[in-house]
Design an enzyme around this catalytic site. Sequence first.
Site, PDB file in Angstrom:
ATOM      1  N   GLU A  17       0.794  -1.228   0.000  1.00 26.53           N
ATOM      2  CA  GLU A  17       0.000   0.000   0.000  1.00 26.53           C
ATOM      3  C   GLU A  17       0.825   1.275   0.000  1.00 26.53           C
ATOM      4  O   GLU A  17       0.464   2.244  -0.667  1.00 26.53           O
ATOM      5  CB  GLU A  17      -0.932   0.048   1.228  1.00 26.53           C
ATOM      6  CG  GLU A  17      -1.942  -1.067   1.300  1.00 26.53           C
ATOM      7  CD  GLU A  17      -1.470  -2.153   2.240  1.00 26.53           C
ATOM      8  OE1 GLU A  17      -0.262  -2.450   2.210  1.00 26.53           O
ATOM      9  OE2 GLU A  17      -2.284  -2.698   2.994  1.00 26.53           O
ATOM     10  N   ASP A 103      -2.106  -5.372   3.521  1.00 25.48           N
ATOM     11  CA  ASP A 103      -2.362  -5.827   4.887  1.00 25.48           C
ATOM     12  C   ASP A 103      -3.370  -6.978   4.899  1.00 25.48           C
ATOM     13  O   ASP A 103      -4.214  -7.094   4.010  1.00 25.48           O
ATOM     14  CB  ASP A 103      -2.897  -4.675   5.738  1.00 25.48           C
ATOM     15  CG  ASP A 103      -1.871  -3.566   5.900  1.00 25.48           C
ATOM     16  OD1 ASP A 103      -0.660  -3.857   5.826  1.00 25.48           O
ATOM     17  OD2 ASP A 103      -2.285  -2.403   6.101  1.00 25.48           O
ATOM     18  N   GLU A 107      -9.710  -4.566   4.933  1.00 27.86           N
ATOM     19  CA  GLU A 107      -9.432  -3.487   3.996  1.00 27.86           C
ATOM     20  C   GLU A 107      -8.262  -3.856   3.096  1.00 27.86           C
ATOM     21  O   GLU A 107      -8.295  -3.606   1.890  1.00 27.86           O
ATOM     22  CB  GLU A 107      -9.132  -2.193   4.754  1.00 27.86           C
ATOM     23  CG  GLU A 107      -8.986  -0.989   3.838  1.00 27.86           C
ATOM     24  CD  GLU A 107      -8.851   0.303   4.608  1.00 27.86           C
ATOM     25  OE1 GLU A 107      -9.010   1.363   3.986  1.00 27.86           O
ATOM     26  OE2 GLU A 107      -8.581   0.258   5.828  1.00 27.86           O
ATOM     27  N   ARG A 329      -3.226  -2.689  13.501  1.00 28.63           N
ATOM     28  CA  ARG A 329      -4.697  -2.740  13.533  1.00 28.63           C
ATOM     29  C   ARG A 329      -5.111  -4.142  13.941  1.00 28.63           C
ATOM     30  O   ARG A 329      -5.176  -5.039  13.104  1.00 28.63           O
ATOM     31  CB  ARG A 329      -5.293  -2.360  12.178  1.00 28.63           C
ATOM     32  CG  ARG A 329      -5.053  -0.904  11.806  1.00 28.63           C
ATOM     33  CD  ARG A 329      -5.844  -0.486  10.578  1.00 28.63           C
ATOM     34  NE  ARG A 329      -5.519   0.870  10.192  1.00 28.63           N
ATOM     35  CZ  ARG A 329      -4.601   1.196   9.289  1.00 28.63           C
ATOM     36  NH1 ARG A 329      -3.930   0.231   8.675  1.00 28.63           N
ATOM     37  NH2 ARG A 329      -4.358   2.449   8.987  1.00 28.63           N
ATOM     38  N   HIS A 374      -5.094 -11.254  14.468  1.00 28.39           N
ATOM     39  CA  HIS A 374      -3.664 -10.974  14.438  1.00 28.39           C
ATOM     40  C   HIS A 374      -3.081 -11.119  15.830  1.00 28.39           C
ATOM     41  O   HIS A 374      -3.778 -11.369  16.798  1.00 28.39           O
ATOM     42  CB  HIS A 374      -3.421  -9.536  13.951  1.00 28.39           C
ATOM     43  CG  HIS A 374      -4.003  -9.247  12.611  1.00 28.39           C
ATOM     44  ND1 HIS A 374      -3.485  -9.748  11.449  1.00 28.39           N
ATOM     45  CD2 HIS A 374      -5.080  -8.507  12.244  1.00 28.39           C
ATOM     46  CE1 HIS A 374      -4.207  -9.323  10.428  1.00 28.39           C
ATOM     47  NE2 HIS A 374      -5.186  -8.577  10.882  1.00 28.39           N
TER      48      HIS A 374
END
Length: 940
Positions: A17, A103, A107, A329, A374
Amino acid sequence: MSPTAKAPTGRKLVIVESPAKAKTIAGYLGPDWDVEASVGHIRDIPTPSEMPPDIKKGPFGRFGVDVDNDFEPYYVVDADKKKKVSELKRLLKGADELYLATDEDREGEAIAWHLLETLQPKVPVKRMVFHEITKEAIQRAAANTRDLDTALVDAQETRRILDRLYGYEISPVLWRKVKAGLSAGRVQSVATRMVVERERERMAFRSANYWDVEGEFTPDAESSAFTARLSSVDGRRVATGRDFGDDGRLKGDVAHLDETAATGIATAVLTADVSVVSVAEKPYTRRPSAPFTTSTLQQEASRKLRLSSKNAMRVAQRLYENGYITYMRTDSTALSQSALTAARQQARDLYGGDYVPDAPRNYAKKVKNAQEAHEAIRPAGDRFRTPAQVAGELRGDEFALYELIWKRTIASQMADARGSTATVKLGASLDTDAPAERIEFSASGTVITFRGFLAAYEEGRDEQRNATADEERRLPRLGEGTALKVIRAEADGHDTSPPARYTEATLVKAMEEKGIGRPSTYASTIGTIQDRGYVSNRGNALVPSWLAFAVTRLMEVHFTRLVDYDFTASMEEDLDEIAGGNAQRATWLKRFYFGDEASSSEGLRDLVADLGDIDARGISTIEIGDGIVVRVGRYGPYVEEVAPAGVDPVTGEVTESYAGESGSEDGAAATPRRATINDDIAPDEMTPEKARELLATAADDGRVLGQDPENGRDIVAKAGRYGPYVTEVLDEDTAALKGKAKVKPRTASLFADMDIATIELDTALRLLSLPRVVGVVSETVTGEDGKETTKQVEITAQNGRYGPYLKKGTDSRSLESEQQLFEITLEQAEAIYAQPKQRGRAAAKPPLKEFGPDPVSGKPVVVKDGRFGEYVTDGETNTTLRRDDDLETLTAERAFEMLAEKRAKGPTTRKRAAKKTTKKAATKKTTAKKATAKKAAKKA
């Protein structure tokens, strides 16, 4: 191999990204790997105004989503990403394999899917995922790829479509009934409601006063003195702040002391015989906090580092992309086996074996709707670098946040803090003339004998309402019956506190506890409600605007379910089900939008269609009490007196205190009195008394300074919403003129160094004389026929939005001070115009901050103050400072990163320019876009 087949190149293309992430990863892969950044999303659902005419007329025209065809979205490549897409396609042509390394959250999975659909690769595609950017982790990820997770993509696309439907259906209602330009959002509206509800509690709060007594006692010498507070009077517990309701009333059977009683007890204690009644001791144990999740990191960064949620995530993003921490995140508190080993070994090395428990600590997430997707946020790598080891590489907020994460991770695997807590009760009998016969004091002290994890880290705490001190202190050794000497005794008065406003930290915590939003949305949600004008910051506290009150009331009355906390949390649970492959996107969206007959649940479409008559005035009216309301109008909030002081607003009865209002024979006001509310008055401060103060000020027609000698009109000084100003008062006949004959009174703002209380008539007249003609100059102009002519041009001095300036025809030049408007001469003005025109101010300002040479351009990077705010530049590329970029703490690394992001985005393309293309060309492009979008949506 066929003649048209592509010859193998051995090259592999990796797409991530961000440019910073690409740069770090490129260093860990070999020379056969090309690592490029997409710079975030490359496609999105366009607004109707951005759609081609033929698409706008079809099923996508209203939302960009075909609600009658399984909610198929219409996607287009963003205008500022077309250059990036072309670059990625060029690199793909020379690659044998494509690695999508965005990621691993929803998203990131959606970004990978959009890249796949847009690039349409003809080579093998692999999904590469990792939680940290270290050499070992990246090489492992490259060797162990997987397929794209379409369930995660479905969940993210459902969220995007859901937010589009919600916003496009609800926002127009706000435009019509509250104010144009407002927006509603599935999570932002609920977050706004939470902040407004807290402010309502503060507005309804009534303070209560109570007293207690603090004494200082000692069994022998003053070195053994300790303090204790009065805890009971004649067998009844003494009231504290927790014993009062928000209405100021006492709850339960407790002794409520006033000043007289407390003072009497304090005086009597000084001569009383005080002794120890009881001593109780119990073990004290305190466990370390779990490693950071996104939510707890934002909370602790707010408490300890004073970072906003958005800024904390921005700093964490940089640490992650540069290989210092794991993915930021997450709502998991778990640590990998290698991380557990690293944390325990480092704690053992730094603090000794006694500080590490026999078995690793495992933390279970107790928050509603937790996703164990995660690891927790921790230092990257199989061996953690200490803050001292990274001190030469990290600066400012980056170092502070890394140190916070390192300490929390190490402490999470350390032993409990241990000690003991002693509670002592003291008793005394008072003289007969005292307010009580028998009293007790209490004192507690905690002694920590083994600090355990506290040697590394202690979690911050939010402000607690009516909290008692929880301090570590040692009491002297005491036994029952021990006589004590009274050193002092003092009565102490207190007022109960209203509920504390949310801070960003406590709002994130409350949202997480209610299951509202997800780790990736907390910071953006808070940023959105701030940017929309619903919430502002007062210190760390979040204060709702009156506009937020009006919007929240409309949502609560007419869209009750949509701002219900449980319903919003249930939507997050449904999205989790879609992400897990246990629910279908189209089925869920159909139920949300069209309703569910089986459960008689009304859908969003019917909610909006069946609103009935919304009382816009009622929605935007907030009652303050005593005949005063706040109304949210087109030009901002104002107070209005619906019943004059002394008149009952419900019955209309006149009380004895009513003195009448000017304006009519019976004393009633001819029109309601109104006054603008300034932004510096918080809603809970708008009491009836404060409102009447504003009304009285507004009713004042201003301080008359005198009359203008030229026309005889009164000149007055007033306090306005945008600051103090002077104006002239027109007579009734002149003010009544309409149409072209209408006369507008002259008005001028006071200069920054002027005071409304001391301004005089002469100064006011000078202000009203602006713009001032400085003089007339001759200019030679060349006509269309090539002939030169001379004409007279005025130079005027004017005060504008961006400060004082000179104007000659269409040529403007800035002045250095407002006072120059009165003082500058024609010669001085001509000298200014004789200088080459510079962009912005006449004299270039020195840089606000200087950094070293940019790693890309090699040119010095500085921060300047521009027309639209502070910006970073290297002379070639400019980028404005974001909302959360503080000039004082801005680092060189952050400045370089901002310039790199700006370069990666390419030049901004104005949307209007697209209209210049021919209709035929646009049609061809539109068809291609539509086909791609439909194909992409069906694959989702």
